[in-house]
Design a protein around this motif. Structure first.
Motif, mmCIF file in Angstrom:
data_model
loop_
_atom_site.group_PDB
_atom_site.id
_atom_site.type_symbol
_atom_site.label_atom_id
_atom_site.label_comp_id
_atom_site.label_asym_id
_atom_site.label_seq_id
_atom_site.Cartn_x
_atom_site.Cartn_y
_atom_site.Cartn_z
ATOM 1 N N ARG A 1 -62.747 5.837 -40.234
ATOM 2 C CA ARG A 1 -62.940 5.080 -38.995
ATOM 3 C C ARG A 1 -62.663 3.598 -39.150
ATOM 4 N NH1 ARG A 1 -67.744 4.447 -37.892
ATOM 5 N NH2 ARG A 1 -68.755 5.261 -39.750
ATOM 6 N N SER B 1 -58.866 3.443 -33.182
ATOM 7 C CA SER B 1 -58.956 3.248 -31.731
ATOM 8 C C SER B 1 -59.638 4.449 -31.095
ATOM 9 C CB SER B 1 -57.562 3.057 -31.121
ATOM 10 O OG SER B 1 -56.820 4.259 -31.213
ATOM 11 N N ARG B 2 -60.310 4.236 -29.984
ATOM 12 C CA ARG B 2 -61.025 5.316 -29.312
ATOM 13 C C ARG B 2 -60.067 6.417 -28.887
ATOM 14 N NH1 ARG B 2 -65.391 2.121 -25.423
ATOM 15 N NH2 ARG B 2 -66.539 1.112 -27.146
ATOM 16 N N ARG B 3 -58.886 6.047 -28.470
ATOM 17 C CA ARG B 3 -57.919 7.058 -28.045
ATOM 18 C C ARG B 3 -57.506 7.919 -29.220
ATOM 19 N NH1 ARG B 3 -52.719 4.886 -25.016
ATOM 20 N NH2 ARG B 3 -54.403 4.288 -23.598
ATOM 21 N N ARG C 1 -60.356 10.303 -30.238
ATOM 22 C CA ARG C 1 -60.456 11.490 -29.388
ATOM 23 C C ARG C 1 -59.348 12.473 -29.691
ATOM 24 N NH1 ARG C 1 -61.671 7.659 -25.228
ATOM 25 N NH2 ARG C 1 -59.514 7.707 -24.552
#
Length: 477
Positions: free
Chosen positions: A422, A472-474, A477
């Motif tokens: 992360r 990144s959050r994208r 996911r």
């Protein structure tokens, strides 16, 4: 100023006279040269400062064009008289003629431009600069060159862009513990033949340690002098590696010792990698640890690549649980270092203590020091002897911290991009290879959150930087 040309009236053309021009230096480039522009053409001119108006001898055969400084017509406000009398001849401190604040601004700009070009990012975080506590006398480590010819021994640094040795008897950027050794070395090597590299560092009790990598012959008198200096207590230790020899010869304890970022002694591998400044290394370690744990909502599993002897590890490993160490990677993997009780922790790092800590390093002597530095502090973790650029990233890894050599870490960057990590904290001594590897990470779904420059090498164009990236959050996911 117009270029001057000579024309031949005979059958054979005479060589064209060197082209002399006036040039305004606009900025400093990576590598140390000043940058000017002649009708849009970039010209690199060493030994200049931003804002200088200079007369140079132009060499258009180089790409980009280079200029040899002939004289400074109008010095800029950023140009200062260098305090060292060897500065003009020696290649060690290529920016000693530049004001310290201008050096820092140039470092910041070079890092930002390199990252922007490699990642194609239009917006980057502001660059935080950590000034050096001392612009002179800051080095606790140094590398010199010695050459013995016709009964004369010259010790110093290489002249700029040549293999010539500029002999010196003192160096203003060396700390008080190792500075006197420079003047002692020619006498120590009297009677030798050949040349070699000499690594100076501070050892046990603050006394010097000397690593000699010699290509040639050393008479018995040199060995005797080394023995006298260590047995008499003037030096903590020395080690000699002759070209072609299977093993090095050691006197006393040749391992460098610095004060770690946690305030405890930190042993380094003889002749191995170590930051030049003790104070700078502490700042670097504190910032790397803080960025690694920034925003952690739970204790992370931390993996450190290119760990060396543990300069960063002693803070990254604080509070790691022995049973939670990540799986070993590569051949020669060692069992987890047994830990007793953790040392007193700083409040910020205690709150985000890692669930586990694993460090990967290729050099066996550095791994031995790493284990000693962790174990002596009661810190848990696993020290793995393996090639960090080829090591797989364990599945549970949350945070990867890496401090590769100048060539960067292309293999590690690809592995990290493909992993589930992360957070990445990348410590670098070369903006070009840093930017190249960041490009891989950004394309792999990471975002740059922090960029910092630590002034480990004042008076020089060398740059030490830290970049933090988060998934990144994208991409997550």
């Amino acid at each position: 100023m117009k270029a001057v040309h000579r024309r031949s009236s005979g059958a054979r053309a005479r060589p064209r006279a060197a082209e002399r021009i006036e040039l305004r230096i606009e900025e400093l480039a990576a590598g140390g040269a000043g940058v000017g522009r002649l009708s849009g053409e970039v010209v690199f001119v060493p030994a200049t400062a931003p804002g200088d108006l200079v007369e140079v001898e132009l060499d258009r055969s180089a790409r980009p064009a280079r200029g040899k400084l002939l004289r400074v017509l109008s010095p800029s406000e950023d140009r200062i008289p260098p305090p060292c009398r060897f500065a003009d001849a020696c290649g060690g401190c290529d920016w000693m003629h530049v004001r310290v604040e201008a050096q820092q601004a140039a470092h910041e700009r070079i890092v930002r431009q390199a990252i922007a070009r490699a990642t194609s990012l239009s917006a980057l975080p502001s660059v935080r600069v950590h000034p050096a506590p001392r612009p002179l006398g800051y080095r606790s480590r140094a590398r010199l060159l010695a050459r013995a010819e016709r009964g004369e021994v010259r010790v110093g640094y290489r002249a700029p862009r040549t293999h010539a040795v500029v002999a010196i008897d003192r160096c203003l950027v060396l700390g008080d513990e190792i500075a006197p050794v420079v003047g002692d070395l020619p006498g120590l090597l009297r009677g030798a033949a050949g040349e070699g590299d000499i690594l100076l560092a501070r050892g046990a009790s603050g006394r010097p340690v000397v690593e000699l990598l010699w290509r040639g012959q050393l008479p018995p008198a040199v060995w005797q002098r080394l023995d006298e200096r260590t047995c008499g207590g003037a030096w903590a230790g020395a080690r000699v590696t002759l070209d072609g020899a299977r093993e090095a010869a050691s006197f006393g304890d040749p391992r460098p010792v610095i004060l770690g970022a946690d305030g405890l002694p930190l042993r380094l591998a003889p002749g191995g990698f170590g930051q030049p400044s003790e104070e700078g290394a502490a700042v670097l370690a504190r910032r790397a640890a803080a960025l690694a744990h920034l925003g952690s909502s739970r204790p992370p599993h931390v993996l450190e690549l290119f760990a060396g002897s543990g300069t960063l590890s002693v803070l990254l490993a604080r509070g790691a649980a022995p049973a939670a160490a990540l799986a070993a990677t590569g051949e020669g993997a060692a069992s987890a270092v047994a830990a007793t009780t953790a040392a007193a922790e700083g409040a910020a790092l205690e709150a985000a203590a890692p669930a586990s800590f694993t460090a990967v390093e290729l050099a066996a002597e550095a791994v031995a020091c790493l284990r000693q530095n962790l174990g002596g502090r009661g810190l848990a973790g696993k020290a793995v002897e393996a090639d960090a650029d080829q090591a797989p990233i364990p599945a549970r890894t949350d945070v990867v911290v890496l401090d590769p050599p100048r060539g960067g870490a292309p293999g590690a960057a690809r592995a990290i991009a493909a992993s589930s990590a992360r957070v990445v904290v990348y410590v670098s001594c070369d903006p070009a290879t840093l930017a190249r590897d960041l490009g891989v990470l950004v394309r792999g779904g990471f975002e740059i959150t922090d960029v910092e420059v630590v002034e480990l090498f004042p008076q020089t164009s060398h740059i030490e930087s830290i970049v933090r990236l988060s998934r990144s959050r994208r991409a997550a996911r």
